[in-house]
Design an enzyme around this catalytic site. Structure first.
Site, PDB file in Angstrom:
ATOM      1  N   ASP A 160      33.181  32.936  37.812  1.00 60.86           N
ATOM      2  CA  ASP A 160      34.273  33.136  38.770  1.00 60.86           C
ATOM      3  C   ASP A 160      33.532  32.902  40.364  1.00 60.86           C
ATOM      4  OD1 ASP A 160      36.885  33.411  39.387  1.00 60.86           O
ATOM      5  OD2 ASP A 160      36.756  35.609  39.523  1.00 60.86           O
ATOM      6  N   ASP A 226      42.019  36.492  35.403  1.00 63.24           N
ATOM      7  CA  ASP A 226      41.475  37.786  35.952  1.00 63.24           C
ATOM      8  C   ASP A 226      42.159  38.829  35.429  1.00 63.24           C
ATOM      9  OD1 ASP A 226      40.024  36.250  37.760  1.00 63.24           O
ATOM     10  OD2 ASP A 226      41.634  36.255  39.209  1.00 63.24           O
TER      11      ASP A 226
END
Length: 339
Positions: A160, A226
């Protein structure tokens, strides 16, 4: 009859679950990286039609996920002899009757979103469908140990950060943000002075909440990744609570992981609000905050309880038929029984 039906449903759920291992964690990273980079390159090359394909796939996947979540409620309304009945679908195999009964409703909801996805209210239906996909994923995929959880979340933590903050060093743009915001509505002023408007095709793999009036098109966004990546740790924590103490508790591992998730999400929102960024990227890698703030509290609590080795190895997760409702510390605990 009710107890037998519940036991059969629990056994079926265990059979359908997929246990992740270290190799799968690496594979998960490679597949996510490959798909994201492929999407980025296709979009940069002008193949925006790929967004429509993703929208269509999301419509089908979310309707299936919603149907699987509503199937137990459908089964509860059926007579006992039909609760676990299956229907042959020919070359496609078999499907549970309970799932088929709710499938038209779920397909209708997903289809409504597909047809009206540019409406100002469509974000709410998209969030429902996205939540169904997330819930189905974390119900199907399970972590066998804290060790595998740390490996998976650690890899996705680095992924990420790279795709959001560091990718501009190699691709001149943030790969993650370019894909997440691809196809947003835009307008162009032509040479003759007329304004040409493009309605856009938003990426559906997001939860969206409007900032103010939805007609302005300004949304706060949270990627489904997420949710599902930390969600695997939250479900692992809940299973540990259930195995060791009989129930998921706000004061147990599940509570610690949930509090950490809320804290991490708050940090991500605050960082975005105050424009804390690297390489000028307008957005935040949410896993930068969510991973340490979920793994940290669970690990610390396990260390303080003297249970960290059991969580790390997965010994804290006993088979469903051997789960004890007694606290581990009472009368010798499960560790002594295992010996």
């Amino acid at each position: 009859g009710g107890g037998e039906g519940g036991g059969a449903a629990a056994a079926a759920e265990l059979e359908e679950s997929l246990e992740m291992n270290s190799s799968m964690a690496i594979g998960f990273l490679l597949v996510a990286s490959g798909m994201l980079l492929s999407l980025y390159l296709l979009l940069q090359a002008g193949f925006t039609v790929v967004l429509l394909l993703i929208v269509a796939l999301f419509t089908l996947a979310s309707s299936h996920a919603l149907a699987s979540l509503l199937a137990p409620a459908s089964a509860a309304l059926l007579p006992a002899r039909l609760k676990t009945a299956t229907v042959s679908l020919g070359p496609c195999g078999e499907a549970e009757l309970a799932t088929l009964l709710v499938w038209p409703l779920c397909l209708a909801l997903a289809g409504t979103w597909f047809l009206c996805r540019r409406a100002t209210w469509a974000w709410a239906l998209q969030d429902v469908l996205g939540a169904a996909v997330c819930a189905t994923f974390v119900r199907t995929v399970q972590l066998p140990s804290l060790e595998v959880g740390v490996q998976l979340l650690g890899l996705m933590f680095l992924y990420d950060i790279f795709m959001v903050f560091l990718s501009p060093l190699f691709f001149h743009k943030s790969v993650m943000m370019s894909v997440a915001t691809a196809g947003q509505p835009s307008h162009t002023v032509l040479a003759d002075g007329t304004c040409e408007r493009y309605d856009g095709e938003r990426m559906p793999m997001l939860l969206m909440i409007p900032r103010g009036d939805p007609s302005r098109g300004d949304y706060a966004m949270l990627g489904l990744g997420d949710i599902v990546v930390p969600g695997l740790l939250l479900t692992f924590a809940a299973r540990c609570d259930l195995s060791l103490r009989g129930a998921a508790s706000p004061l147990g591992y599940w509570g610690a992981a949930s509090a950490g998730y809320l804290a991490g999400l708050s940090c991500a929102l605050a960082a975005n609000m105050y424009h804390l960024t690297i390489n000028g990227v307008q957005g935040q890698p949410a896993l930068l905050y969510l991973v340490p703030l979920t793994i940290g509290p669970v690990s610390l609590l396990a260390y303080l309880r003297g249970e960290l080795p059991r969580l790390w190895s997965g010994e804290a997760l006993l088979p469903a038929t051997q789960r004890s409702l007694r606290p581990v510390g009472a009368a010798g605990g499960a560790a002594d029984e295992a010996l």
